[in-house]
Design an enzyme around this catalytic site. Structure first.
Site, PDB file in Angstrom:
ATOM      1  N   TYR A   1      74.346  68.329  59.143  1.00  0.00           N
ATOM      2  CA  TYR A   1      75.076  67.065  59.005  1.00  0.00           C
ATOM      3  C   TYR A   1      74.077  65.920  59.088  1.00  0.00           C
ATOM      4  O   TYR A   1      73.496  65.659  60.139  1.00  0.00           O
ATOM      5  CB  TYR A   1      76.137  66.962  60.099  1.00  0.00           C
ATOM      6  CG  TYR A   1      77.031  65.754  60.011  1.00  0.00           C
ATOM      7  CD1 TYR A   1      77.064  64.929  58.886  1.00  0.00           C
ATOM      8  CD2 TYR A   1      77.875  65.436  61.066  1.00  0.00           C
ATOM      9  CE1 TYR A   1      77.898  63.834  58.823  1.00  0.00           C
ATOM     10  CE2 TYR A   1      78.725  64.341  61.020  1.00  0.00           C
ATOM     11  CZ  TYR A   1      78.727  63.539  59.892  1.00  0.00           C
ATOM     12  OH  TYR A   1      79.560  62.440  59.844  1.00  0.00           O
TER      13      TYR A   1
ATOM     14  N   ILE B   1      83.461  66.624  52.807  1.00  0.00           N
ATOM     15  CA  ILE B   1      84.044  66.803  54.141  1.00  0.00           C
ATOM     16  C   ILE B   1      84.644  65.454  54.489  1.00  0.00           C
ATOM     17  O   ILE B   1      83.918  64.486  54.727  1.00  0.00           O
ATOM     18  CB  ILE B   1      83.005  67.293  55.157  1.00  0.00           C
ATOM     19  CG1 ILE B   1      82.529  68.697  54.754  1.00  0.00           C
ATOM     20  CG2 ILE B   1      83.594  67.300  56.563  1.00  0.00           C
ATOM     21  CD1 ILE B   1      81.439  69.270  55.630  1.00  0.00           C
TER      22      ILE B   1
ATOM     23  N   THR C   1      82.873  64.524  64.274  1.00  0.00           N
ATOM     24  CA  THR C   1      82.987  63.178  64.826  1.00  0.00           C
ATOM     25  C   THR C   1      84.430  62.707  64.809  1.00  0.00           C
ATOM     26  O   THR C   1      84.921  62.119  65.774  1.00  0.00           O
ATOM     27  CB  THR C   1      82.121  62.191  64.017  1.00  0.00           C
ATOM     28  OG1 THR C   1      80.806  62.710  63.901  1.00  0.00           O
ATOM     29  CG2 THR C   1      82.077  60.838  64.686  1.00  0.00           C
TER      30      THR C   1
ATOM     31  N   TYR D   1      69.885  60.178  69.618  1.00  0.00           N
ATOM     32  CA  TYR D   1      69.386  59.470  70.797  1.00  0.00           C
ATOM     33  C   TYR D   1      67.995  59.911  71.210  1.00  0.00           C
ATOM     34  O   TYR D   1      67.040  59.153  71.034  1.00  0.00           O
ATOM     35  CB  TYR D   1      70.353  59.566  71.994  1.00  0.00           C
ATOM     36  CG  TYR D   1      69.905  58.657  73.127  1.00  0.00           C
ATOM     37  CD1 TYR D   1      69.956  57.274  72.971  1.00  0.00           C
ATOM     38  CD2 TYR D   1      69.393  59.159  74.319  1.00  0.00           C
ATOM     39  CE1 TYR D   1      69.508  56.424  73.973  1.00  0.00           C
ATOM     40  CE2 TYR D   1      68.955  58.324  75.339  1.00  0.00           C
ATOM     41  CZ  TYR D   1      69.012  56.954  75.159  1.00  0.00           C
ATOM     42  OH  TYR D   1      68.561  56.116  76.146  1.00  0.00           O
TER      43      TYR D   1
ATOM     44  N   ARG E   1      74.641  57.033  62.399  1.00  0.00           N
ATOM     45  CA  ARG E   1      75.119  57.373  63.742  1.00  0.00           C
ATOM     46  C   ARG E   1      74.016  57.957  64.620  1.00  0.00           C
ATOM     47  O   ARG E   1      74.037  57.778  65.835  1.00  0.00           O
ATOM     48  CB  ARG E   1      76.281  58.374  63.662  1.00  0.00           C
ATOM     49  CG  ARG E   1      77.635  57.755  63.380  1.00  0.00           C
ATOM     50  CD  ARG E   1      78.741  58.772  63.528  1.00  0.00           C
ATOM     51  NE  ARG E   1      80.057  58.222  63.247  1.00  0.00           N
ATOM     52  CZ  ARG E   1      80.889  57.728  64.156  1.00  0.00           C
ATOM     53  NH1 ARG E   1      80.528  57.694  65.430  1.00  0.00           N
ATOM     54  NH2 ARG E   1      82.079  57.266  63.810  1.00  0.00           N
TER      55      ARG E   1
ATOM     56  N   LYS F   1      76.014  68.281  54.815  1.00  0.00           N
ATOM     57  CA  LYS F   1      76.996  67.210  54.719  1.00  0.00           C
ATOM     58  C   LYS F   1      76.205  65.923  54.652  1.00  0.00           C
ATOM     59  O   LYS F   1      75.567  65.517  55.631  1.00  0.00           O
ATOM     60  CB  LYS F   1      77.947  67.215  55.922  1.00  0.00           C
ATOM     61  CG  LYS F   1      78.967  66.080  55.887  1.00  0.00           C
ATOM     62  CD  LYS F   1      79.824  66.045  57.142  1.00  0.00           C
ATOM     63  CE  LYS F   1      80.771  64.855  57.099  1.00  0.00           C
ATOM     64  NZ  LYS F   1      81.560  64.714  58.357  1.00  0.00           N
TER      65      LYS F   1
END
Length: 296
Positions: free
Chosen positions: A137, A207, A48, A111, A142, A165
């Site tokens: 992740y 990270i 990202t 989404y 998000r 992550k």
């Protein structure tokens, strides 16, 4: 126990750009070298923070190849190849392997999302297709997708799914997942403000975005903790909290690009729709960076 990709501080490296939005390859190399020279333990490309949503497939593959060649085996190179289209994730993951990446970072489908059963099928399909170590992740803020602890347990059964992550901030769920998965799933903090708390649950590192401006400090948070010097590790974590907050006062990676520019690198602007910081926020960021001796 599965082989660990890295231990310590990995950087989710930004993608430096010229004012017209094209990639500044020379500066990308300069940033990579500076990070490794300042104790960063792994390089994560096209996450990202690297503006992956606005990079083309061709640009991503070029970035993977460039990073692998520039790093030249000094630290692991982890390629961000996640997608909300399983087939696209597989295709890009294959390209990353061909480019020489050491591992993959795969964000949860966003989404269109999916069910818990769908998450298992999605990640297993990628892990079956590409024989590289893979990091899930988990960032519900998000993606709108939360991975349940028992889903992590199921994912951890695949030999190629080796780590997560973790950026959910839900430490009760993280503890439950650690209990269920044991050593079959390594944990990296996905939030710079929560490195020490995650290490206390058996995490293997972070990270990081903070590493862009303070790579040695983030490395030391981890190294001191692993050396049993928990108070010293926590002291660095606490001292960096105002810097972490400043780097996230606007949408990532807008502030960190601004910060890196202030330090004399040519990180450049972000691609639209990411928009420059307000002047008042830029002044706050500069003030915090001066406190830490990062700029004069």
């Amino acid at each position: 126990m599965k082989k660990l990709i890295f231990q310590g501080a990995g950087i989710a490296i930004l993608t430096p750009m010229f004012p017209d939005g094209s990639i500044n390859w020379e500066e990308f190399g300069r940033l990579i070298d500076w990070q490794i020279d300042n104790s960063t333990d792994a390089l994560i490309v096209c996450g990202t923070t690297g503006e992956s949503p606005t990079l083309s497939v061709g640009e991503k593959v070029q970035l993977f190849r460039y990073a692998v060649e520039r790093v030249n085996g000094r630290v692991p190179v982890i390629a961000g190849t996640g997608s909300n289209d399983t087939q696209k994730a597989i295709e890009l993951s294959k390209e990353a392997k061909n480019a020489g990446a050491d591992a993959l970072l795969l964000v949860t489908p966003y989404y269109n999302k999916t069910s818990q059963r769908g998450l298992v099928a999605h990640y297993n399909a990628i892990a079956d297709a590409v024989d590289l170590p893979q990091i899930v992740y988990h960032i519900p803020s998000r993606t709108g997708v939360t991975i349940a602890p028992k889903t992590f347990q199921e994912l951890s059964k695949h030999p190629n799914i080796v780590a997560v992550k973790e950026a959910s901030g839900n430490f009760a769920a993280i503890a439950q997942t650690r209990s269920l998965c044991g050593d079959e799933l390594a944990f990296y903090s996905g939030e710079d403000g929560m490195i020490v708390p995650l290490l206390s649950l058996g995490g293997k590192g972070v990270i990081s975005v903070l590493s862009h401006v303070a790579p040695k400090a983030v490395h030391d948070i981890c190294a001191l903790y692993f050396a049993g010097k928990v108070q010293e590790s926590a002291a660095i974590q606490l001292d960096c909290m105002d810097l972490v907050q400043a780097l996230f006062m606007d949408v990532n990676p807008i502030p960190v690009k601004e910060a890196v520019n202030m330090m004399g690198f040519a990180a450049g602007p972000c691609r639209m729709p990411l928009y420059p910081m307000a002047q008042a926020d830029r002044e706050v960021l500069a003030q915090v960076m001066r406190r830490h001796g990062l700029i004069s």
